[in-house]
Write an enzyme that holds these catalytic residues in place. Structure first.
Site, PDB file in Angstrom:
ATOM      1  CB  SER A 253       6.568   5.074  -8.289  1.00 43.61           C
ATOM      2  OG  SER A 253       5.182   4.945  -8.018  1.00 43.61           O
TER       3      SER A 253
ATOM      4  CE1 TYR B 183       5.925   6.015 -13.187  1.00 42.42           C
ATOM      5  CE2 TYR B 183       4.621   5.044 -11.424  1.00 42.42           C
ATOM      6  CZ  TYR B 183       5.480   6.027 -11.880  1.00 42.42           C
ATOM      7  OH  TYR B 183       5.895   7.018 -11.019  1.00 42.42           O
TER       8      TYR B 183
ATOM      9  CE  LYS C 197       9.120   5.871 -11.800  1.00 43.40           C
ATOM     10  NZ  LYS C 197      10.201   6.862 -11.988  1.00 43.40           N
TER      11      LYS C 197
END
Length: 252
Positions: free
Chosen positions: A148, A161, A165
């Site tokens: 991402s 998150y 990533k």
């Protein structure tokens, strides 16, 4: 007719998070170019539906597997099921991911942190390690990690998150070194795509913001991931490994 460079006839592709969103689009693209597919997600029913649709539209074999990738025993079972059904795996796409909302950083619970790291980093490590080892001992293959833009453009609203990533980007290069020369490991670093998850967004606000913060001025359409996925899955990327491809419309 499929361009020979992107032909996946006789290949087997495993896609986590394959029943919806970008995963579902990739499953469709692989099957349309001759691959048999293993569709994995937490809920079995959508996976079974995807497999049935693939068989009807493309005449390809499929296997539906319920798998929460944050649990290593379920990762192990997924890999065993794929090899038991098809005898080999040529493409692994670590696509399953999640980023739960939280009110503030100090209210990020240990359970939320562990869940985010488990799905976005722990699971891909386990699956890539298992499949990559088997690929390297056999005919080789391709592993594609779906990362991402948050990995390099983190915001306070998605730090767990983003950290996961960023770790996945690091794993991509390390695994490429571990499993070369016969296994290629690359990552698609995705920006905002207008999949079903976007239904929860304030789309008017997103559209206005995208015109200022994304060079192409918009979010991606789900099928715009197909070119990158096919490139990494096929012989088209035969001299590419350890790469992280930004597919974000030019996020500034």
């Amino acid at each position: 007719m499929t361009d020979p460079l992107f032909d996946l006839t006789g290949k087997v592709a495993v896609v986590t998070g394959g029943s919806r969103g970008l995963g579902r689009v990739m499953v469709e693209a692989f099957a349309a170019r001759g691959a048999d597919v293993v569709v994995a997600s937490r809920k079995i029913e959508p996976c079974e539906q995807a497999v049935a649709e693939i068989a009807q539209r493309h005449g390809r074999r499929g296997l539906a597997v319920a798998c929460n990738v944050s649990h290593w025993e379920q990762c192990d079972a997924l890999v065993d099921a794929a090899y038991d059904a098809f005898g080999h795996v040529d493409v692994l796409v670590n696509n399953a991911g999640l980023s739960p909302l939280y009110p503030s950083l100090d209210q990020v619970t240990e359970a939320l942190w562990d869940k985010v790291i488990g799905v976005n980093l722990k699971g891909p490590f386990r699956l890539a390690s298992l499949v990559g080892t088997r690929m390297a001992a056999g005919a080789g293959g391709s592993i594609i990690n779906v990362s991402s833009i948050a990995a390099i453009r983190p915001t306070p609203a998605e730090l767990p998150y983003a950290a996961a990533k960023a770790g996945l980007n690091t794993l991509t290069e390390g695994l490429a070194r571990a499993f070369g020369p016969s296994v290629r490991v690359n990552a698609i670093q995705a920006g905002p795509f207008l999949t079903d998850i976007s239904h929860a967004w304030d789309l008017d606000a997103f559209t206005a913001r995208a015109k200022e913060t994304i060079a192409l001025g918009r979010g991606g359409e789900p099928d715009e991931v197909v070119g990158a996925a096919l490139y990494f899955a096929s012989a088209a990327s035969s001299y590419c490994t350890g790469a992280v491809l930004r597919l974000d419309g030019g996020v500034r």
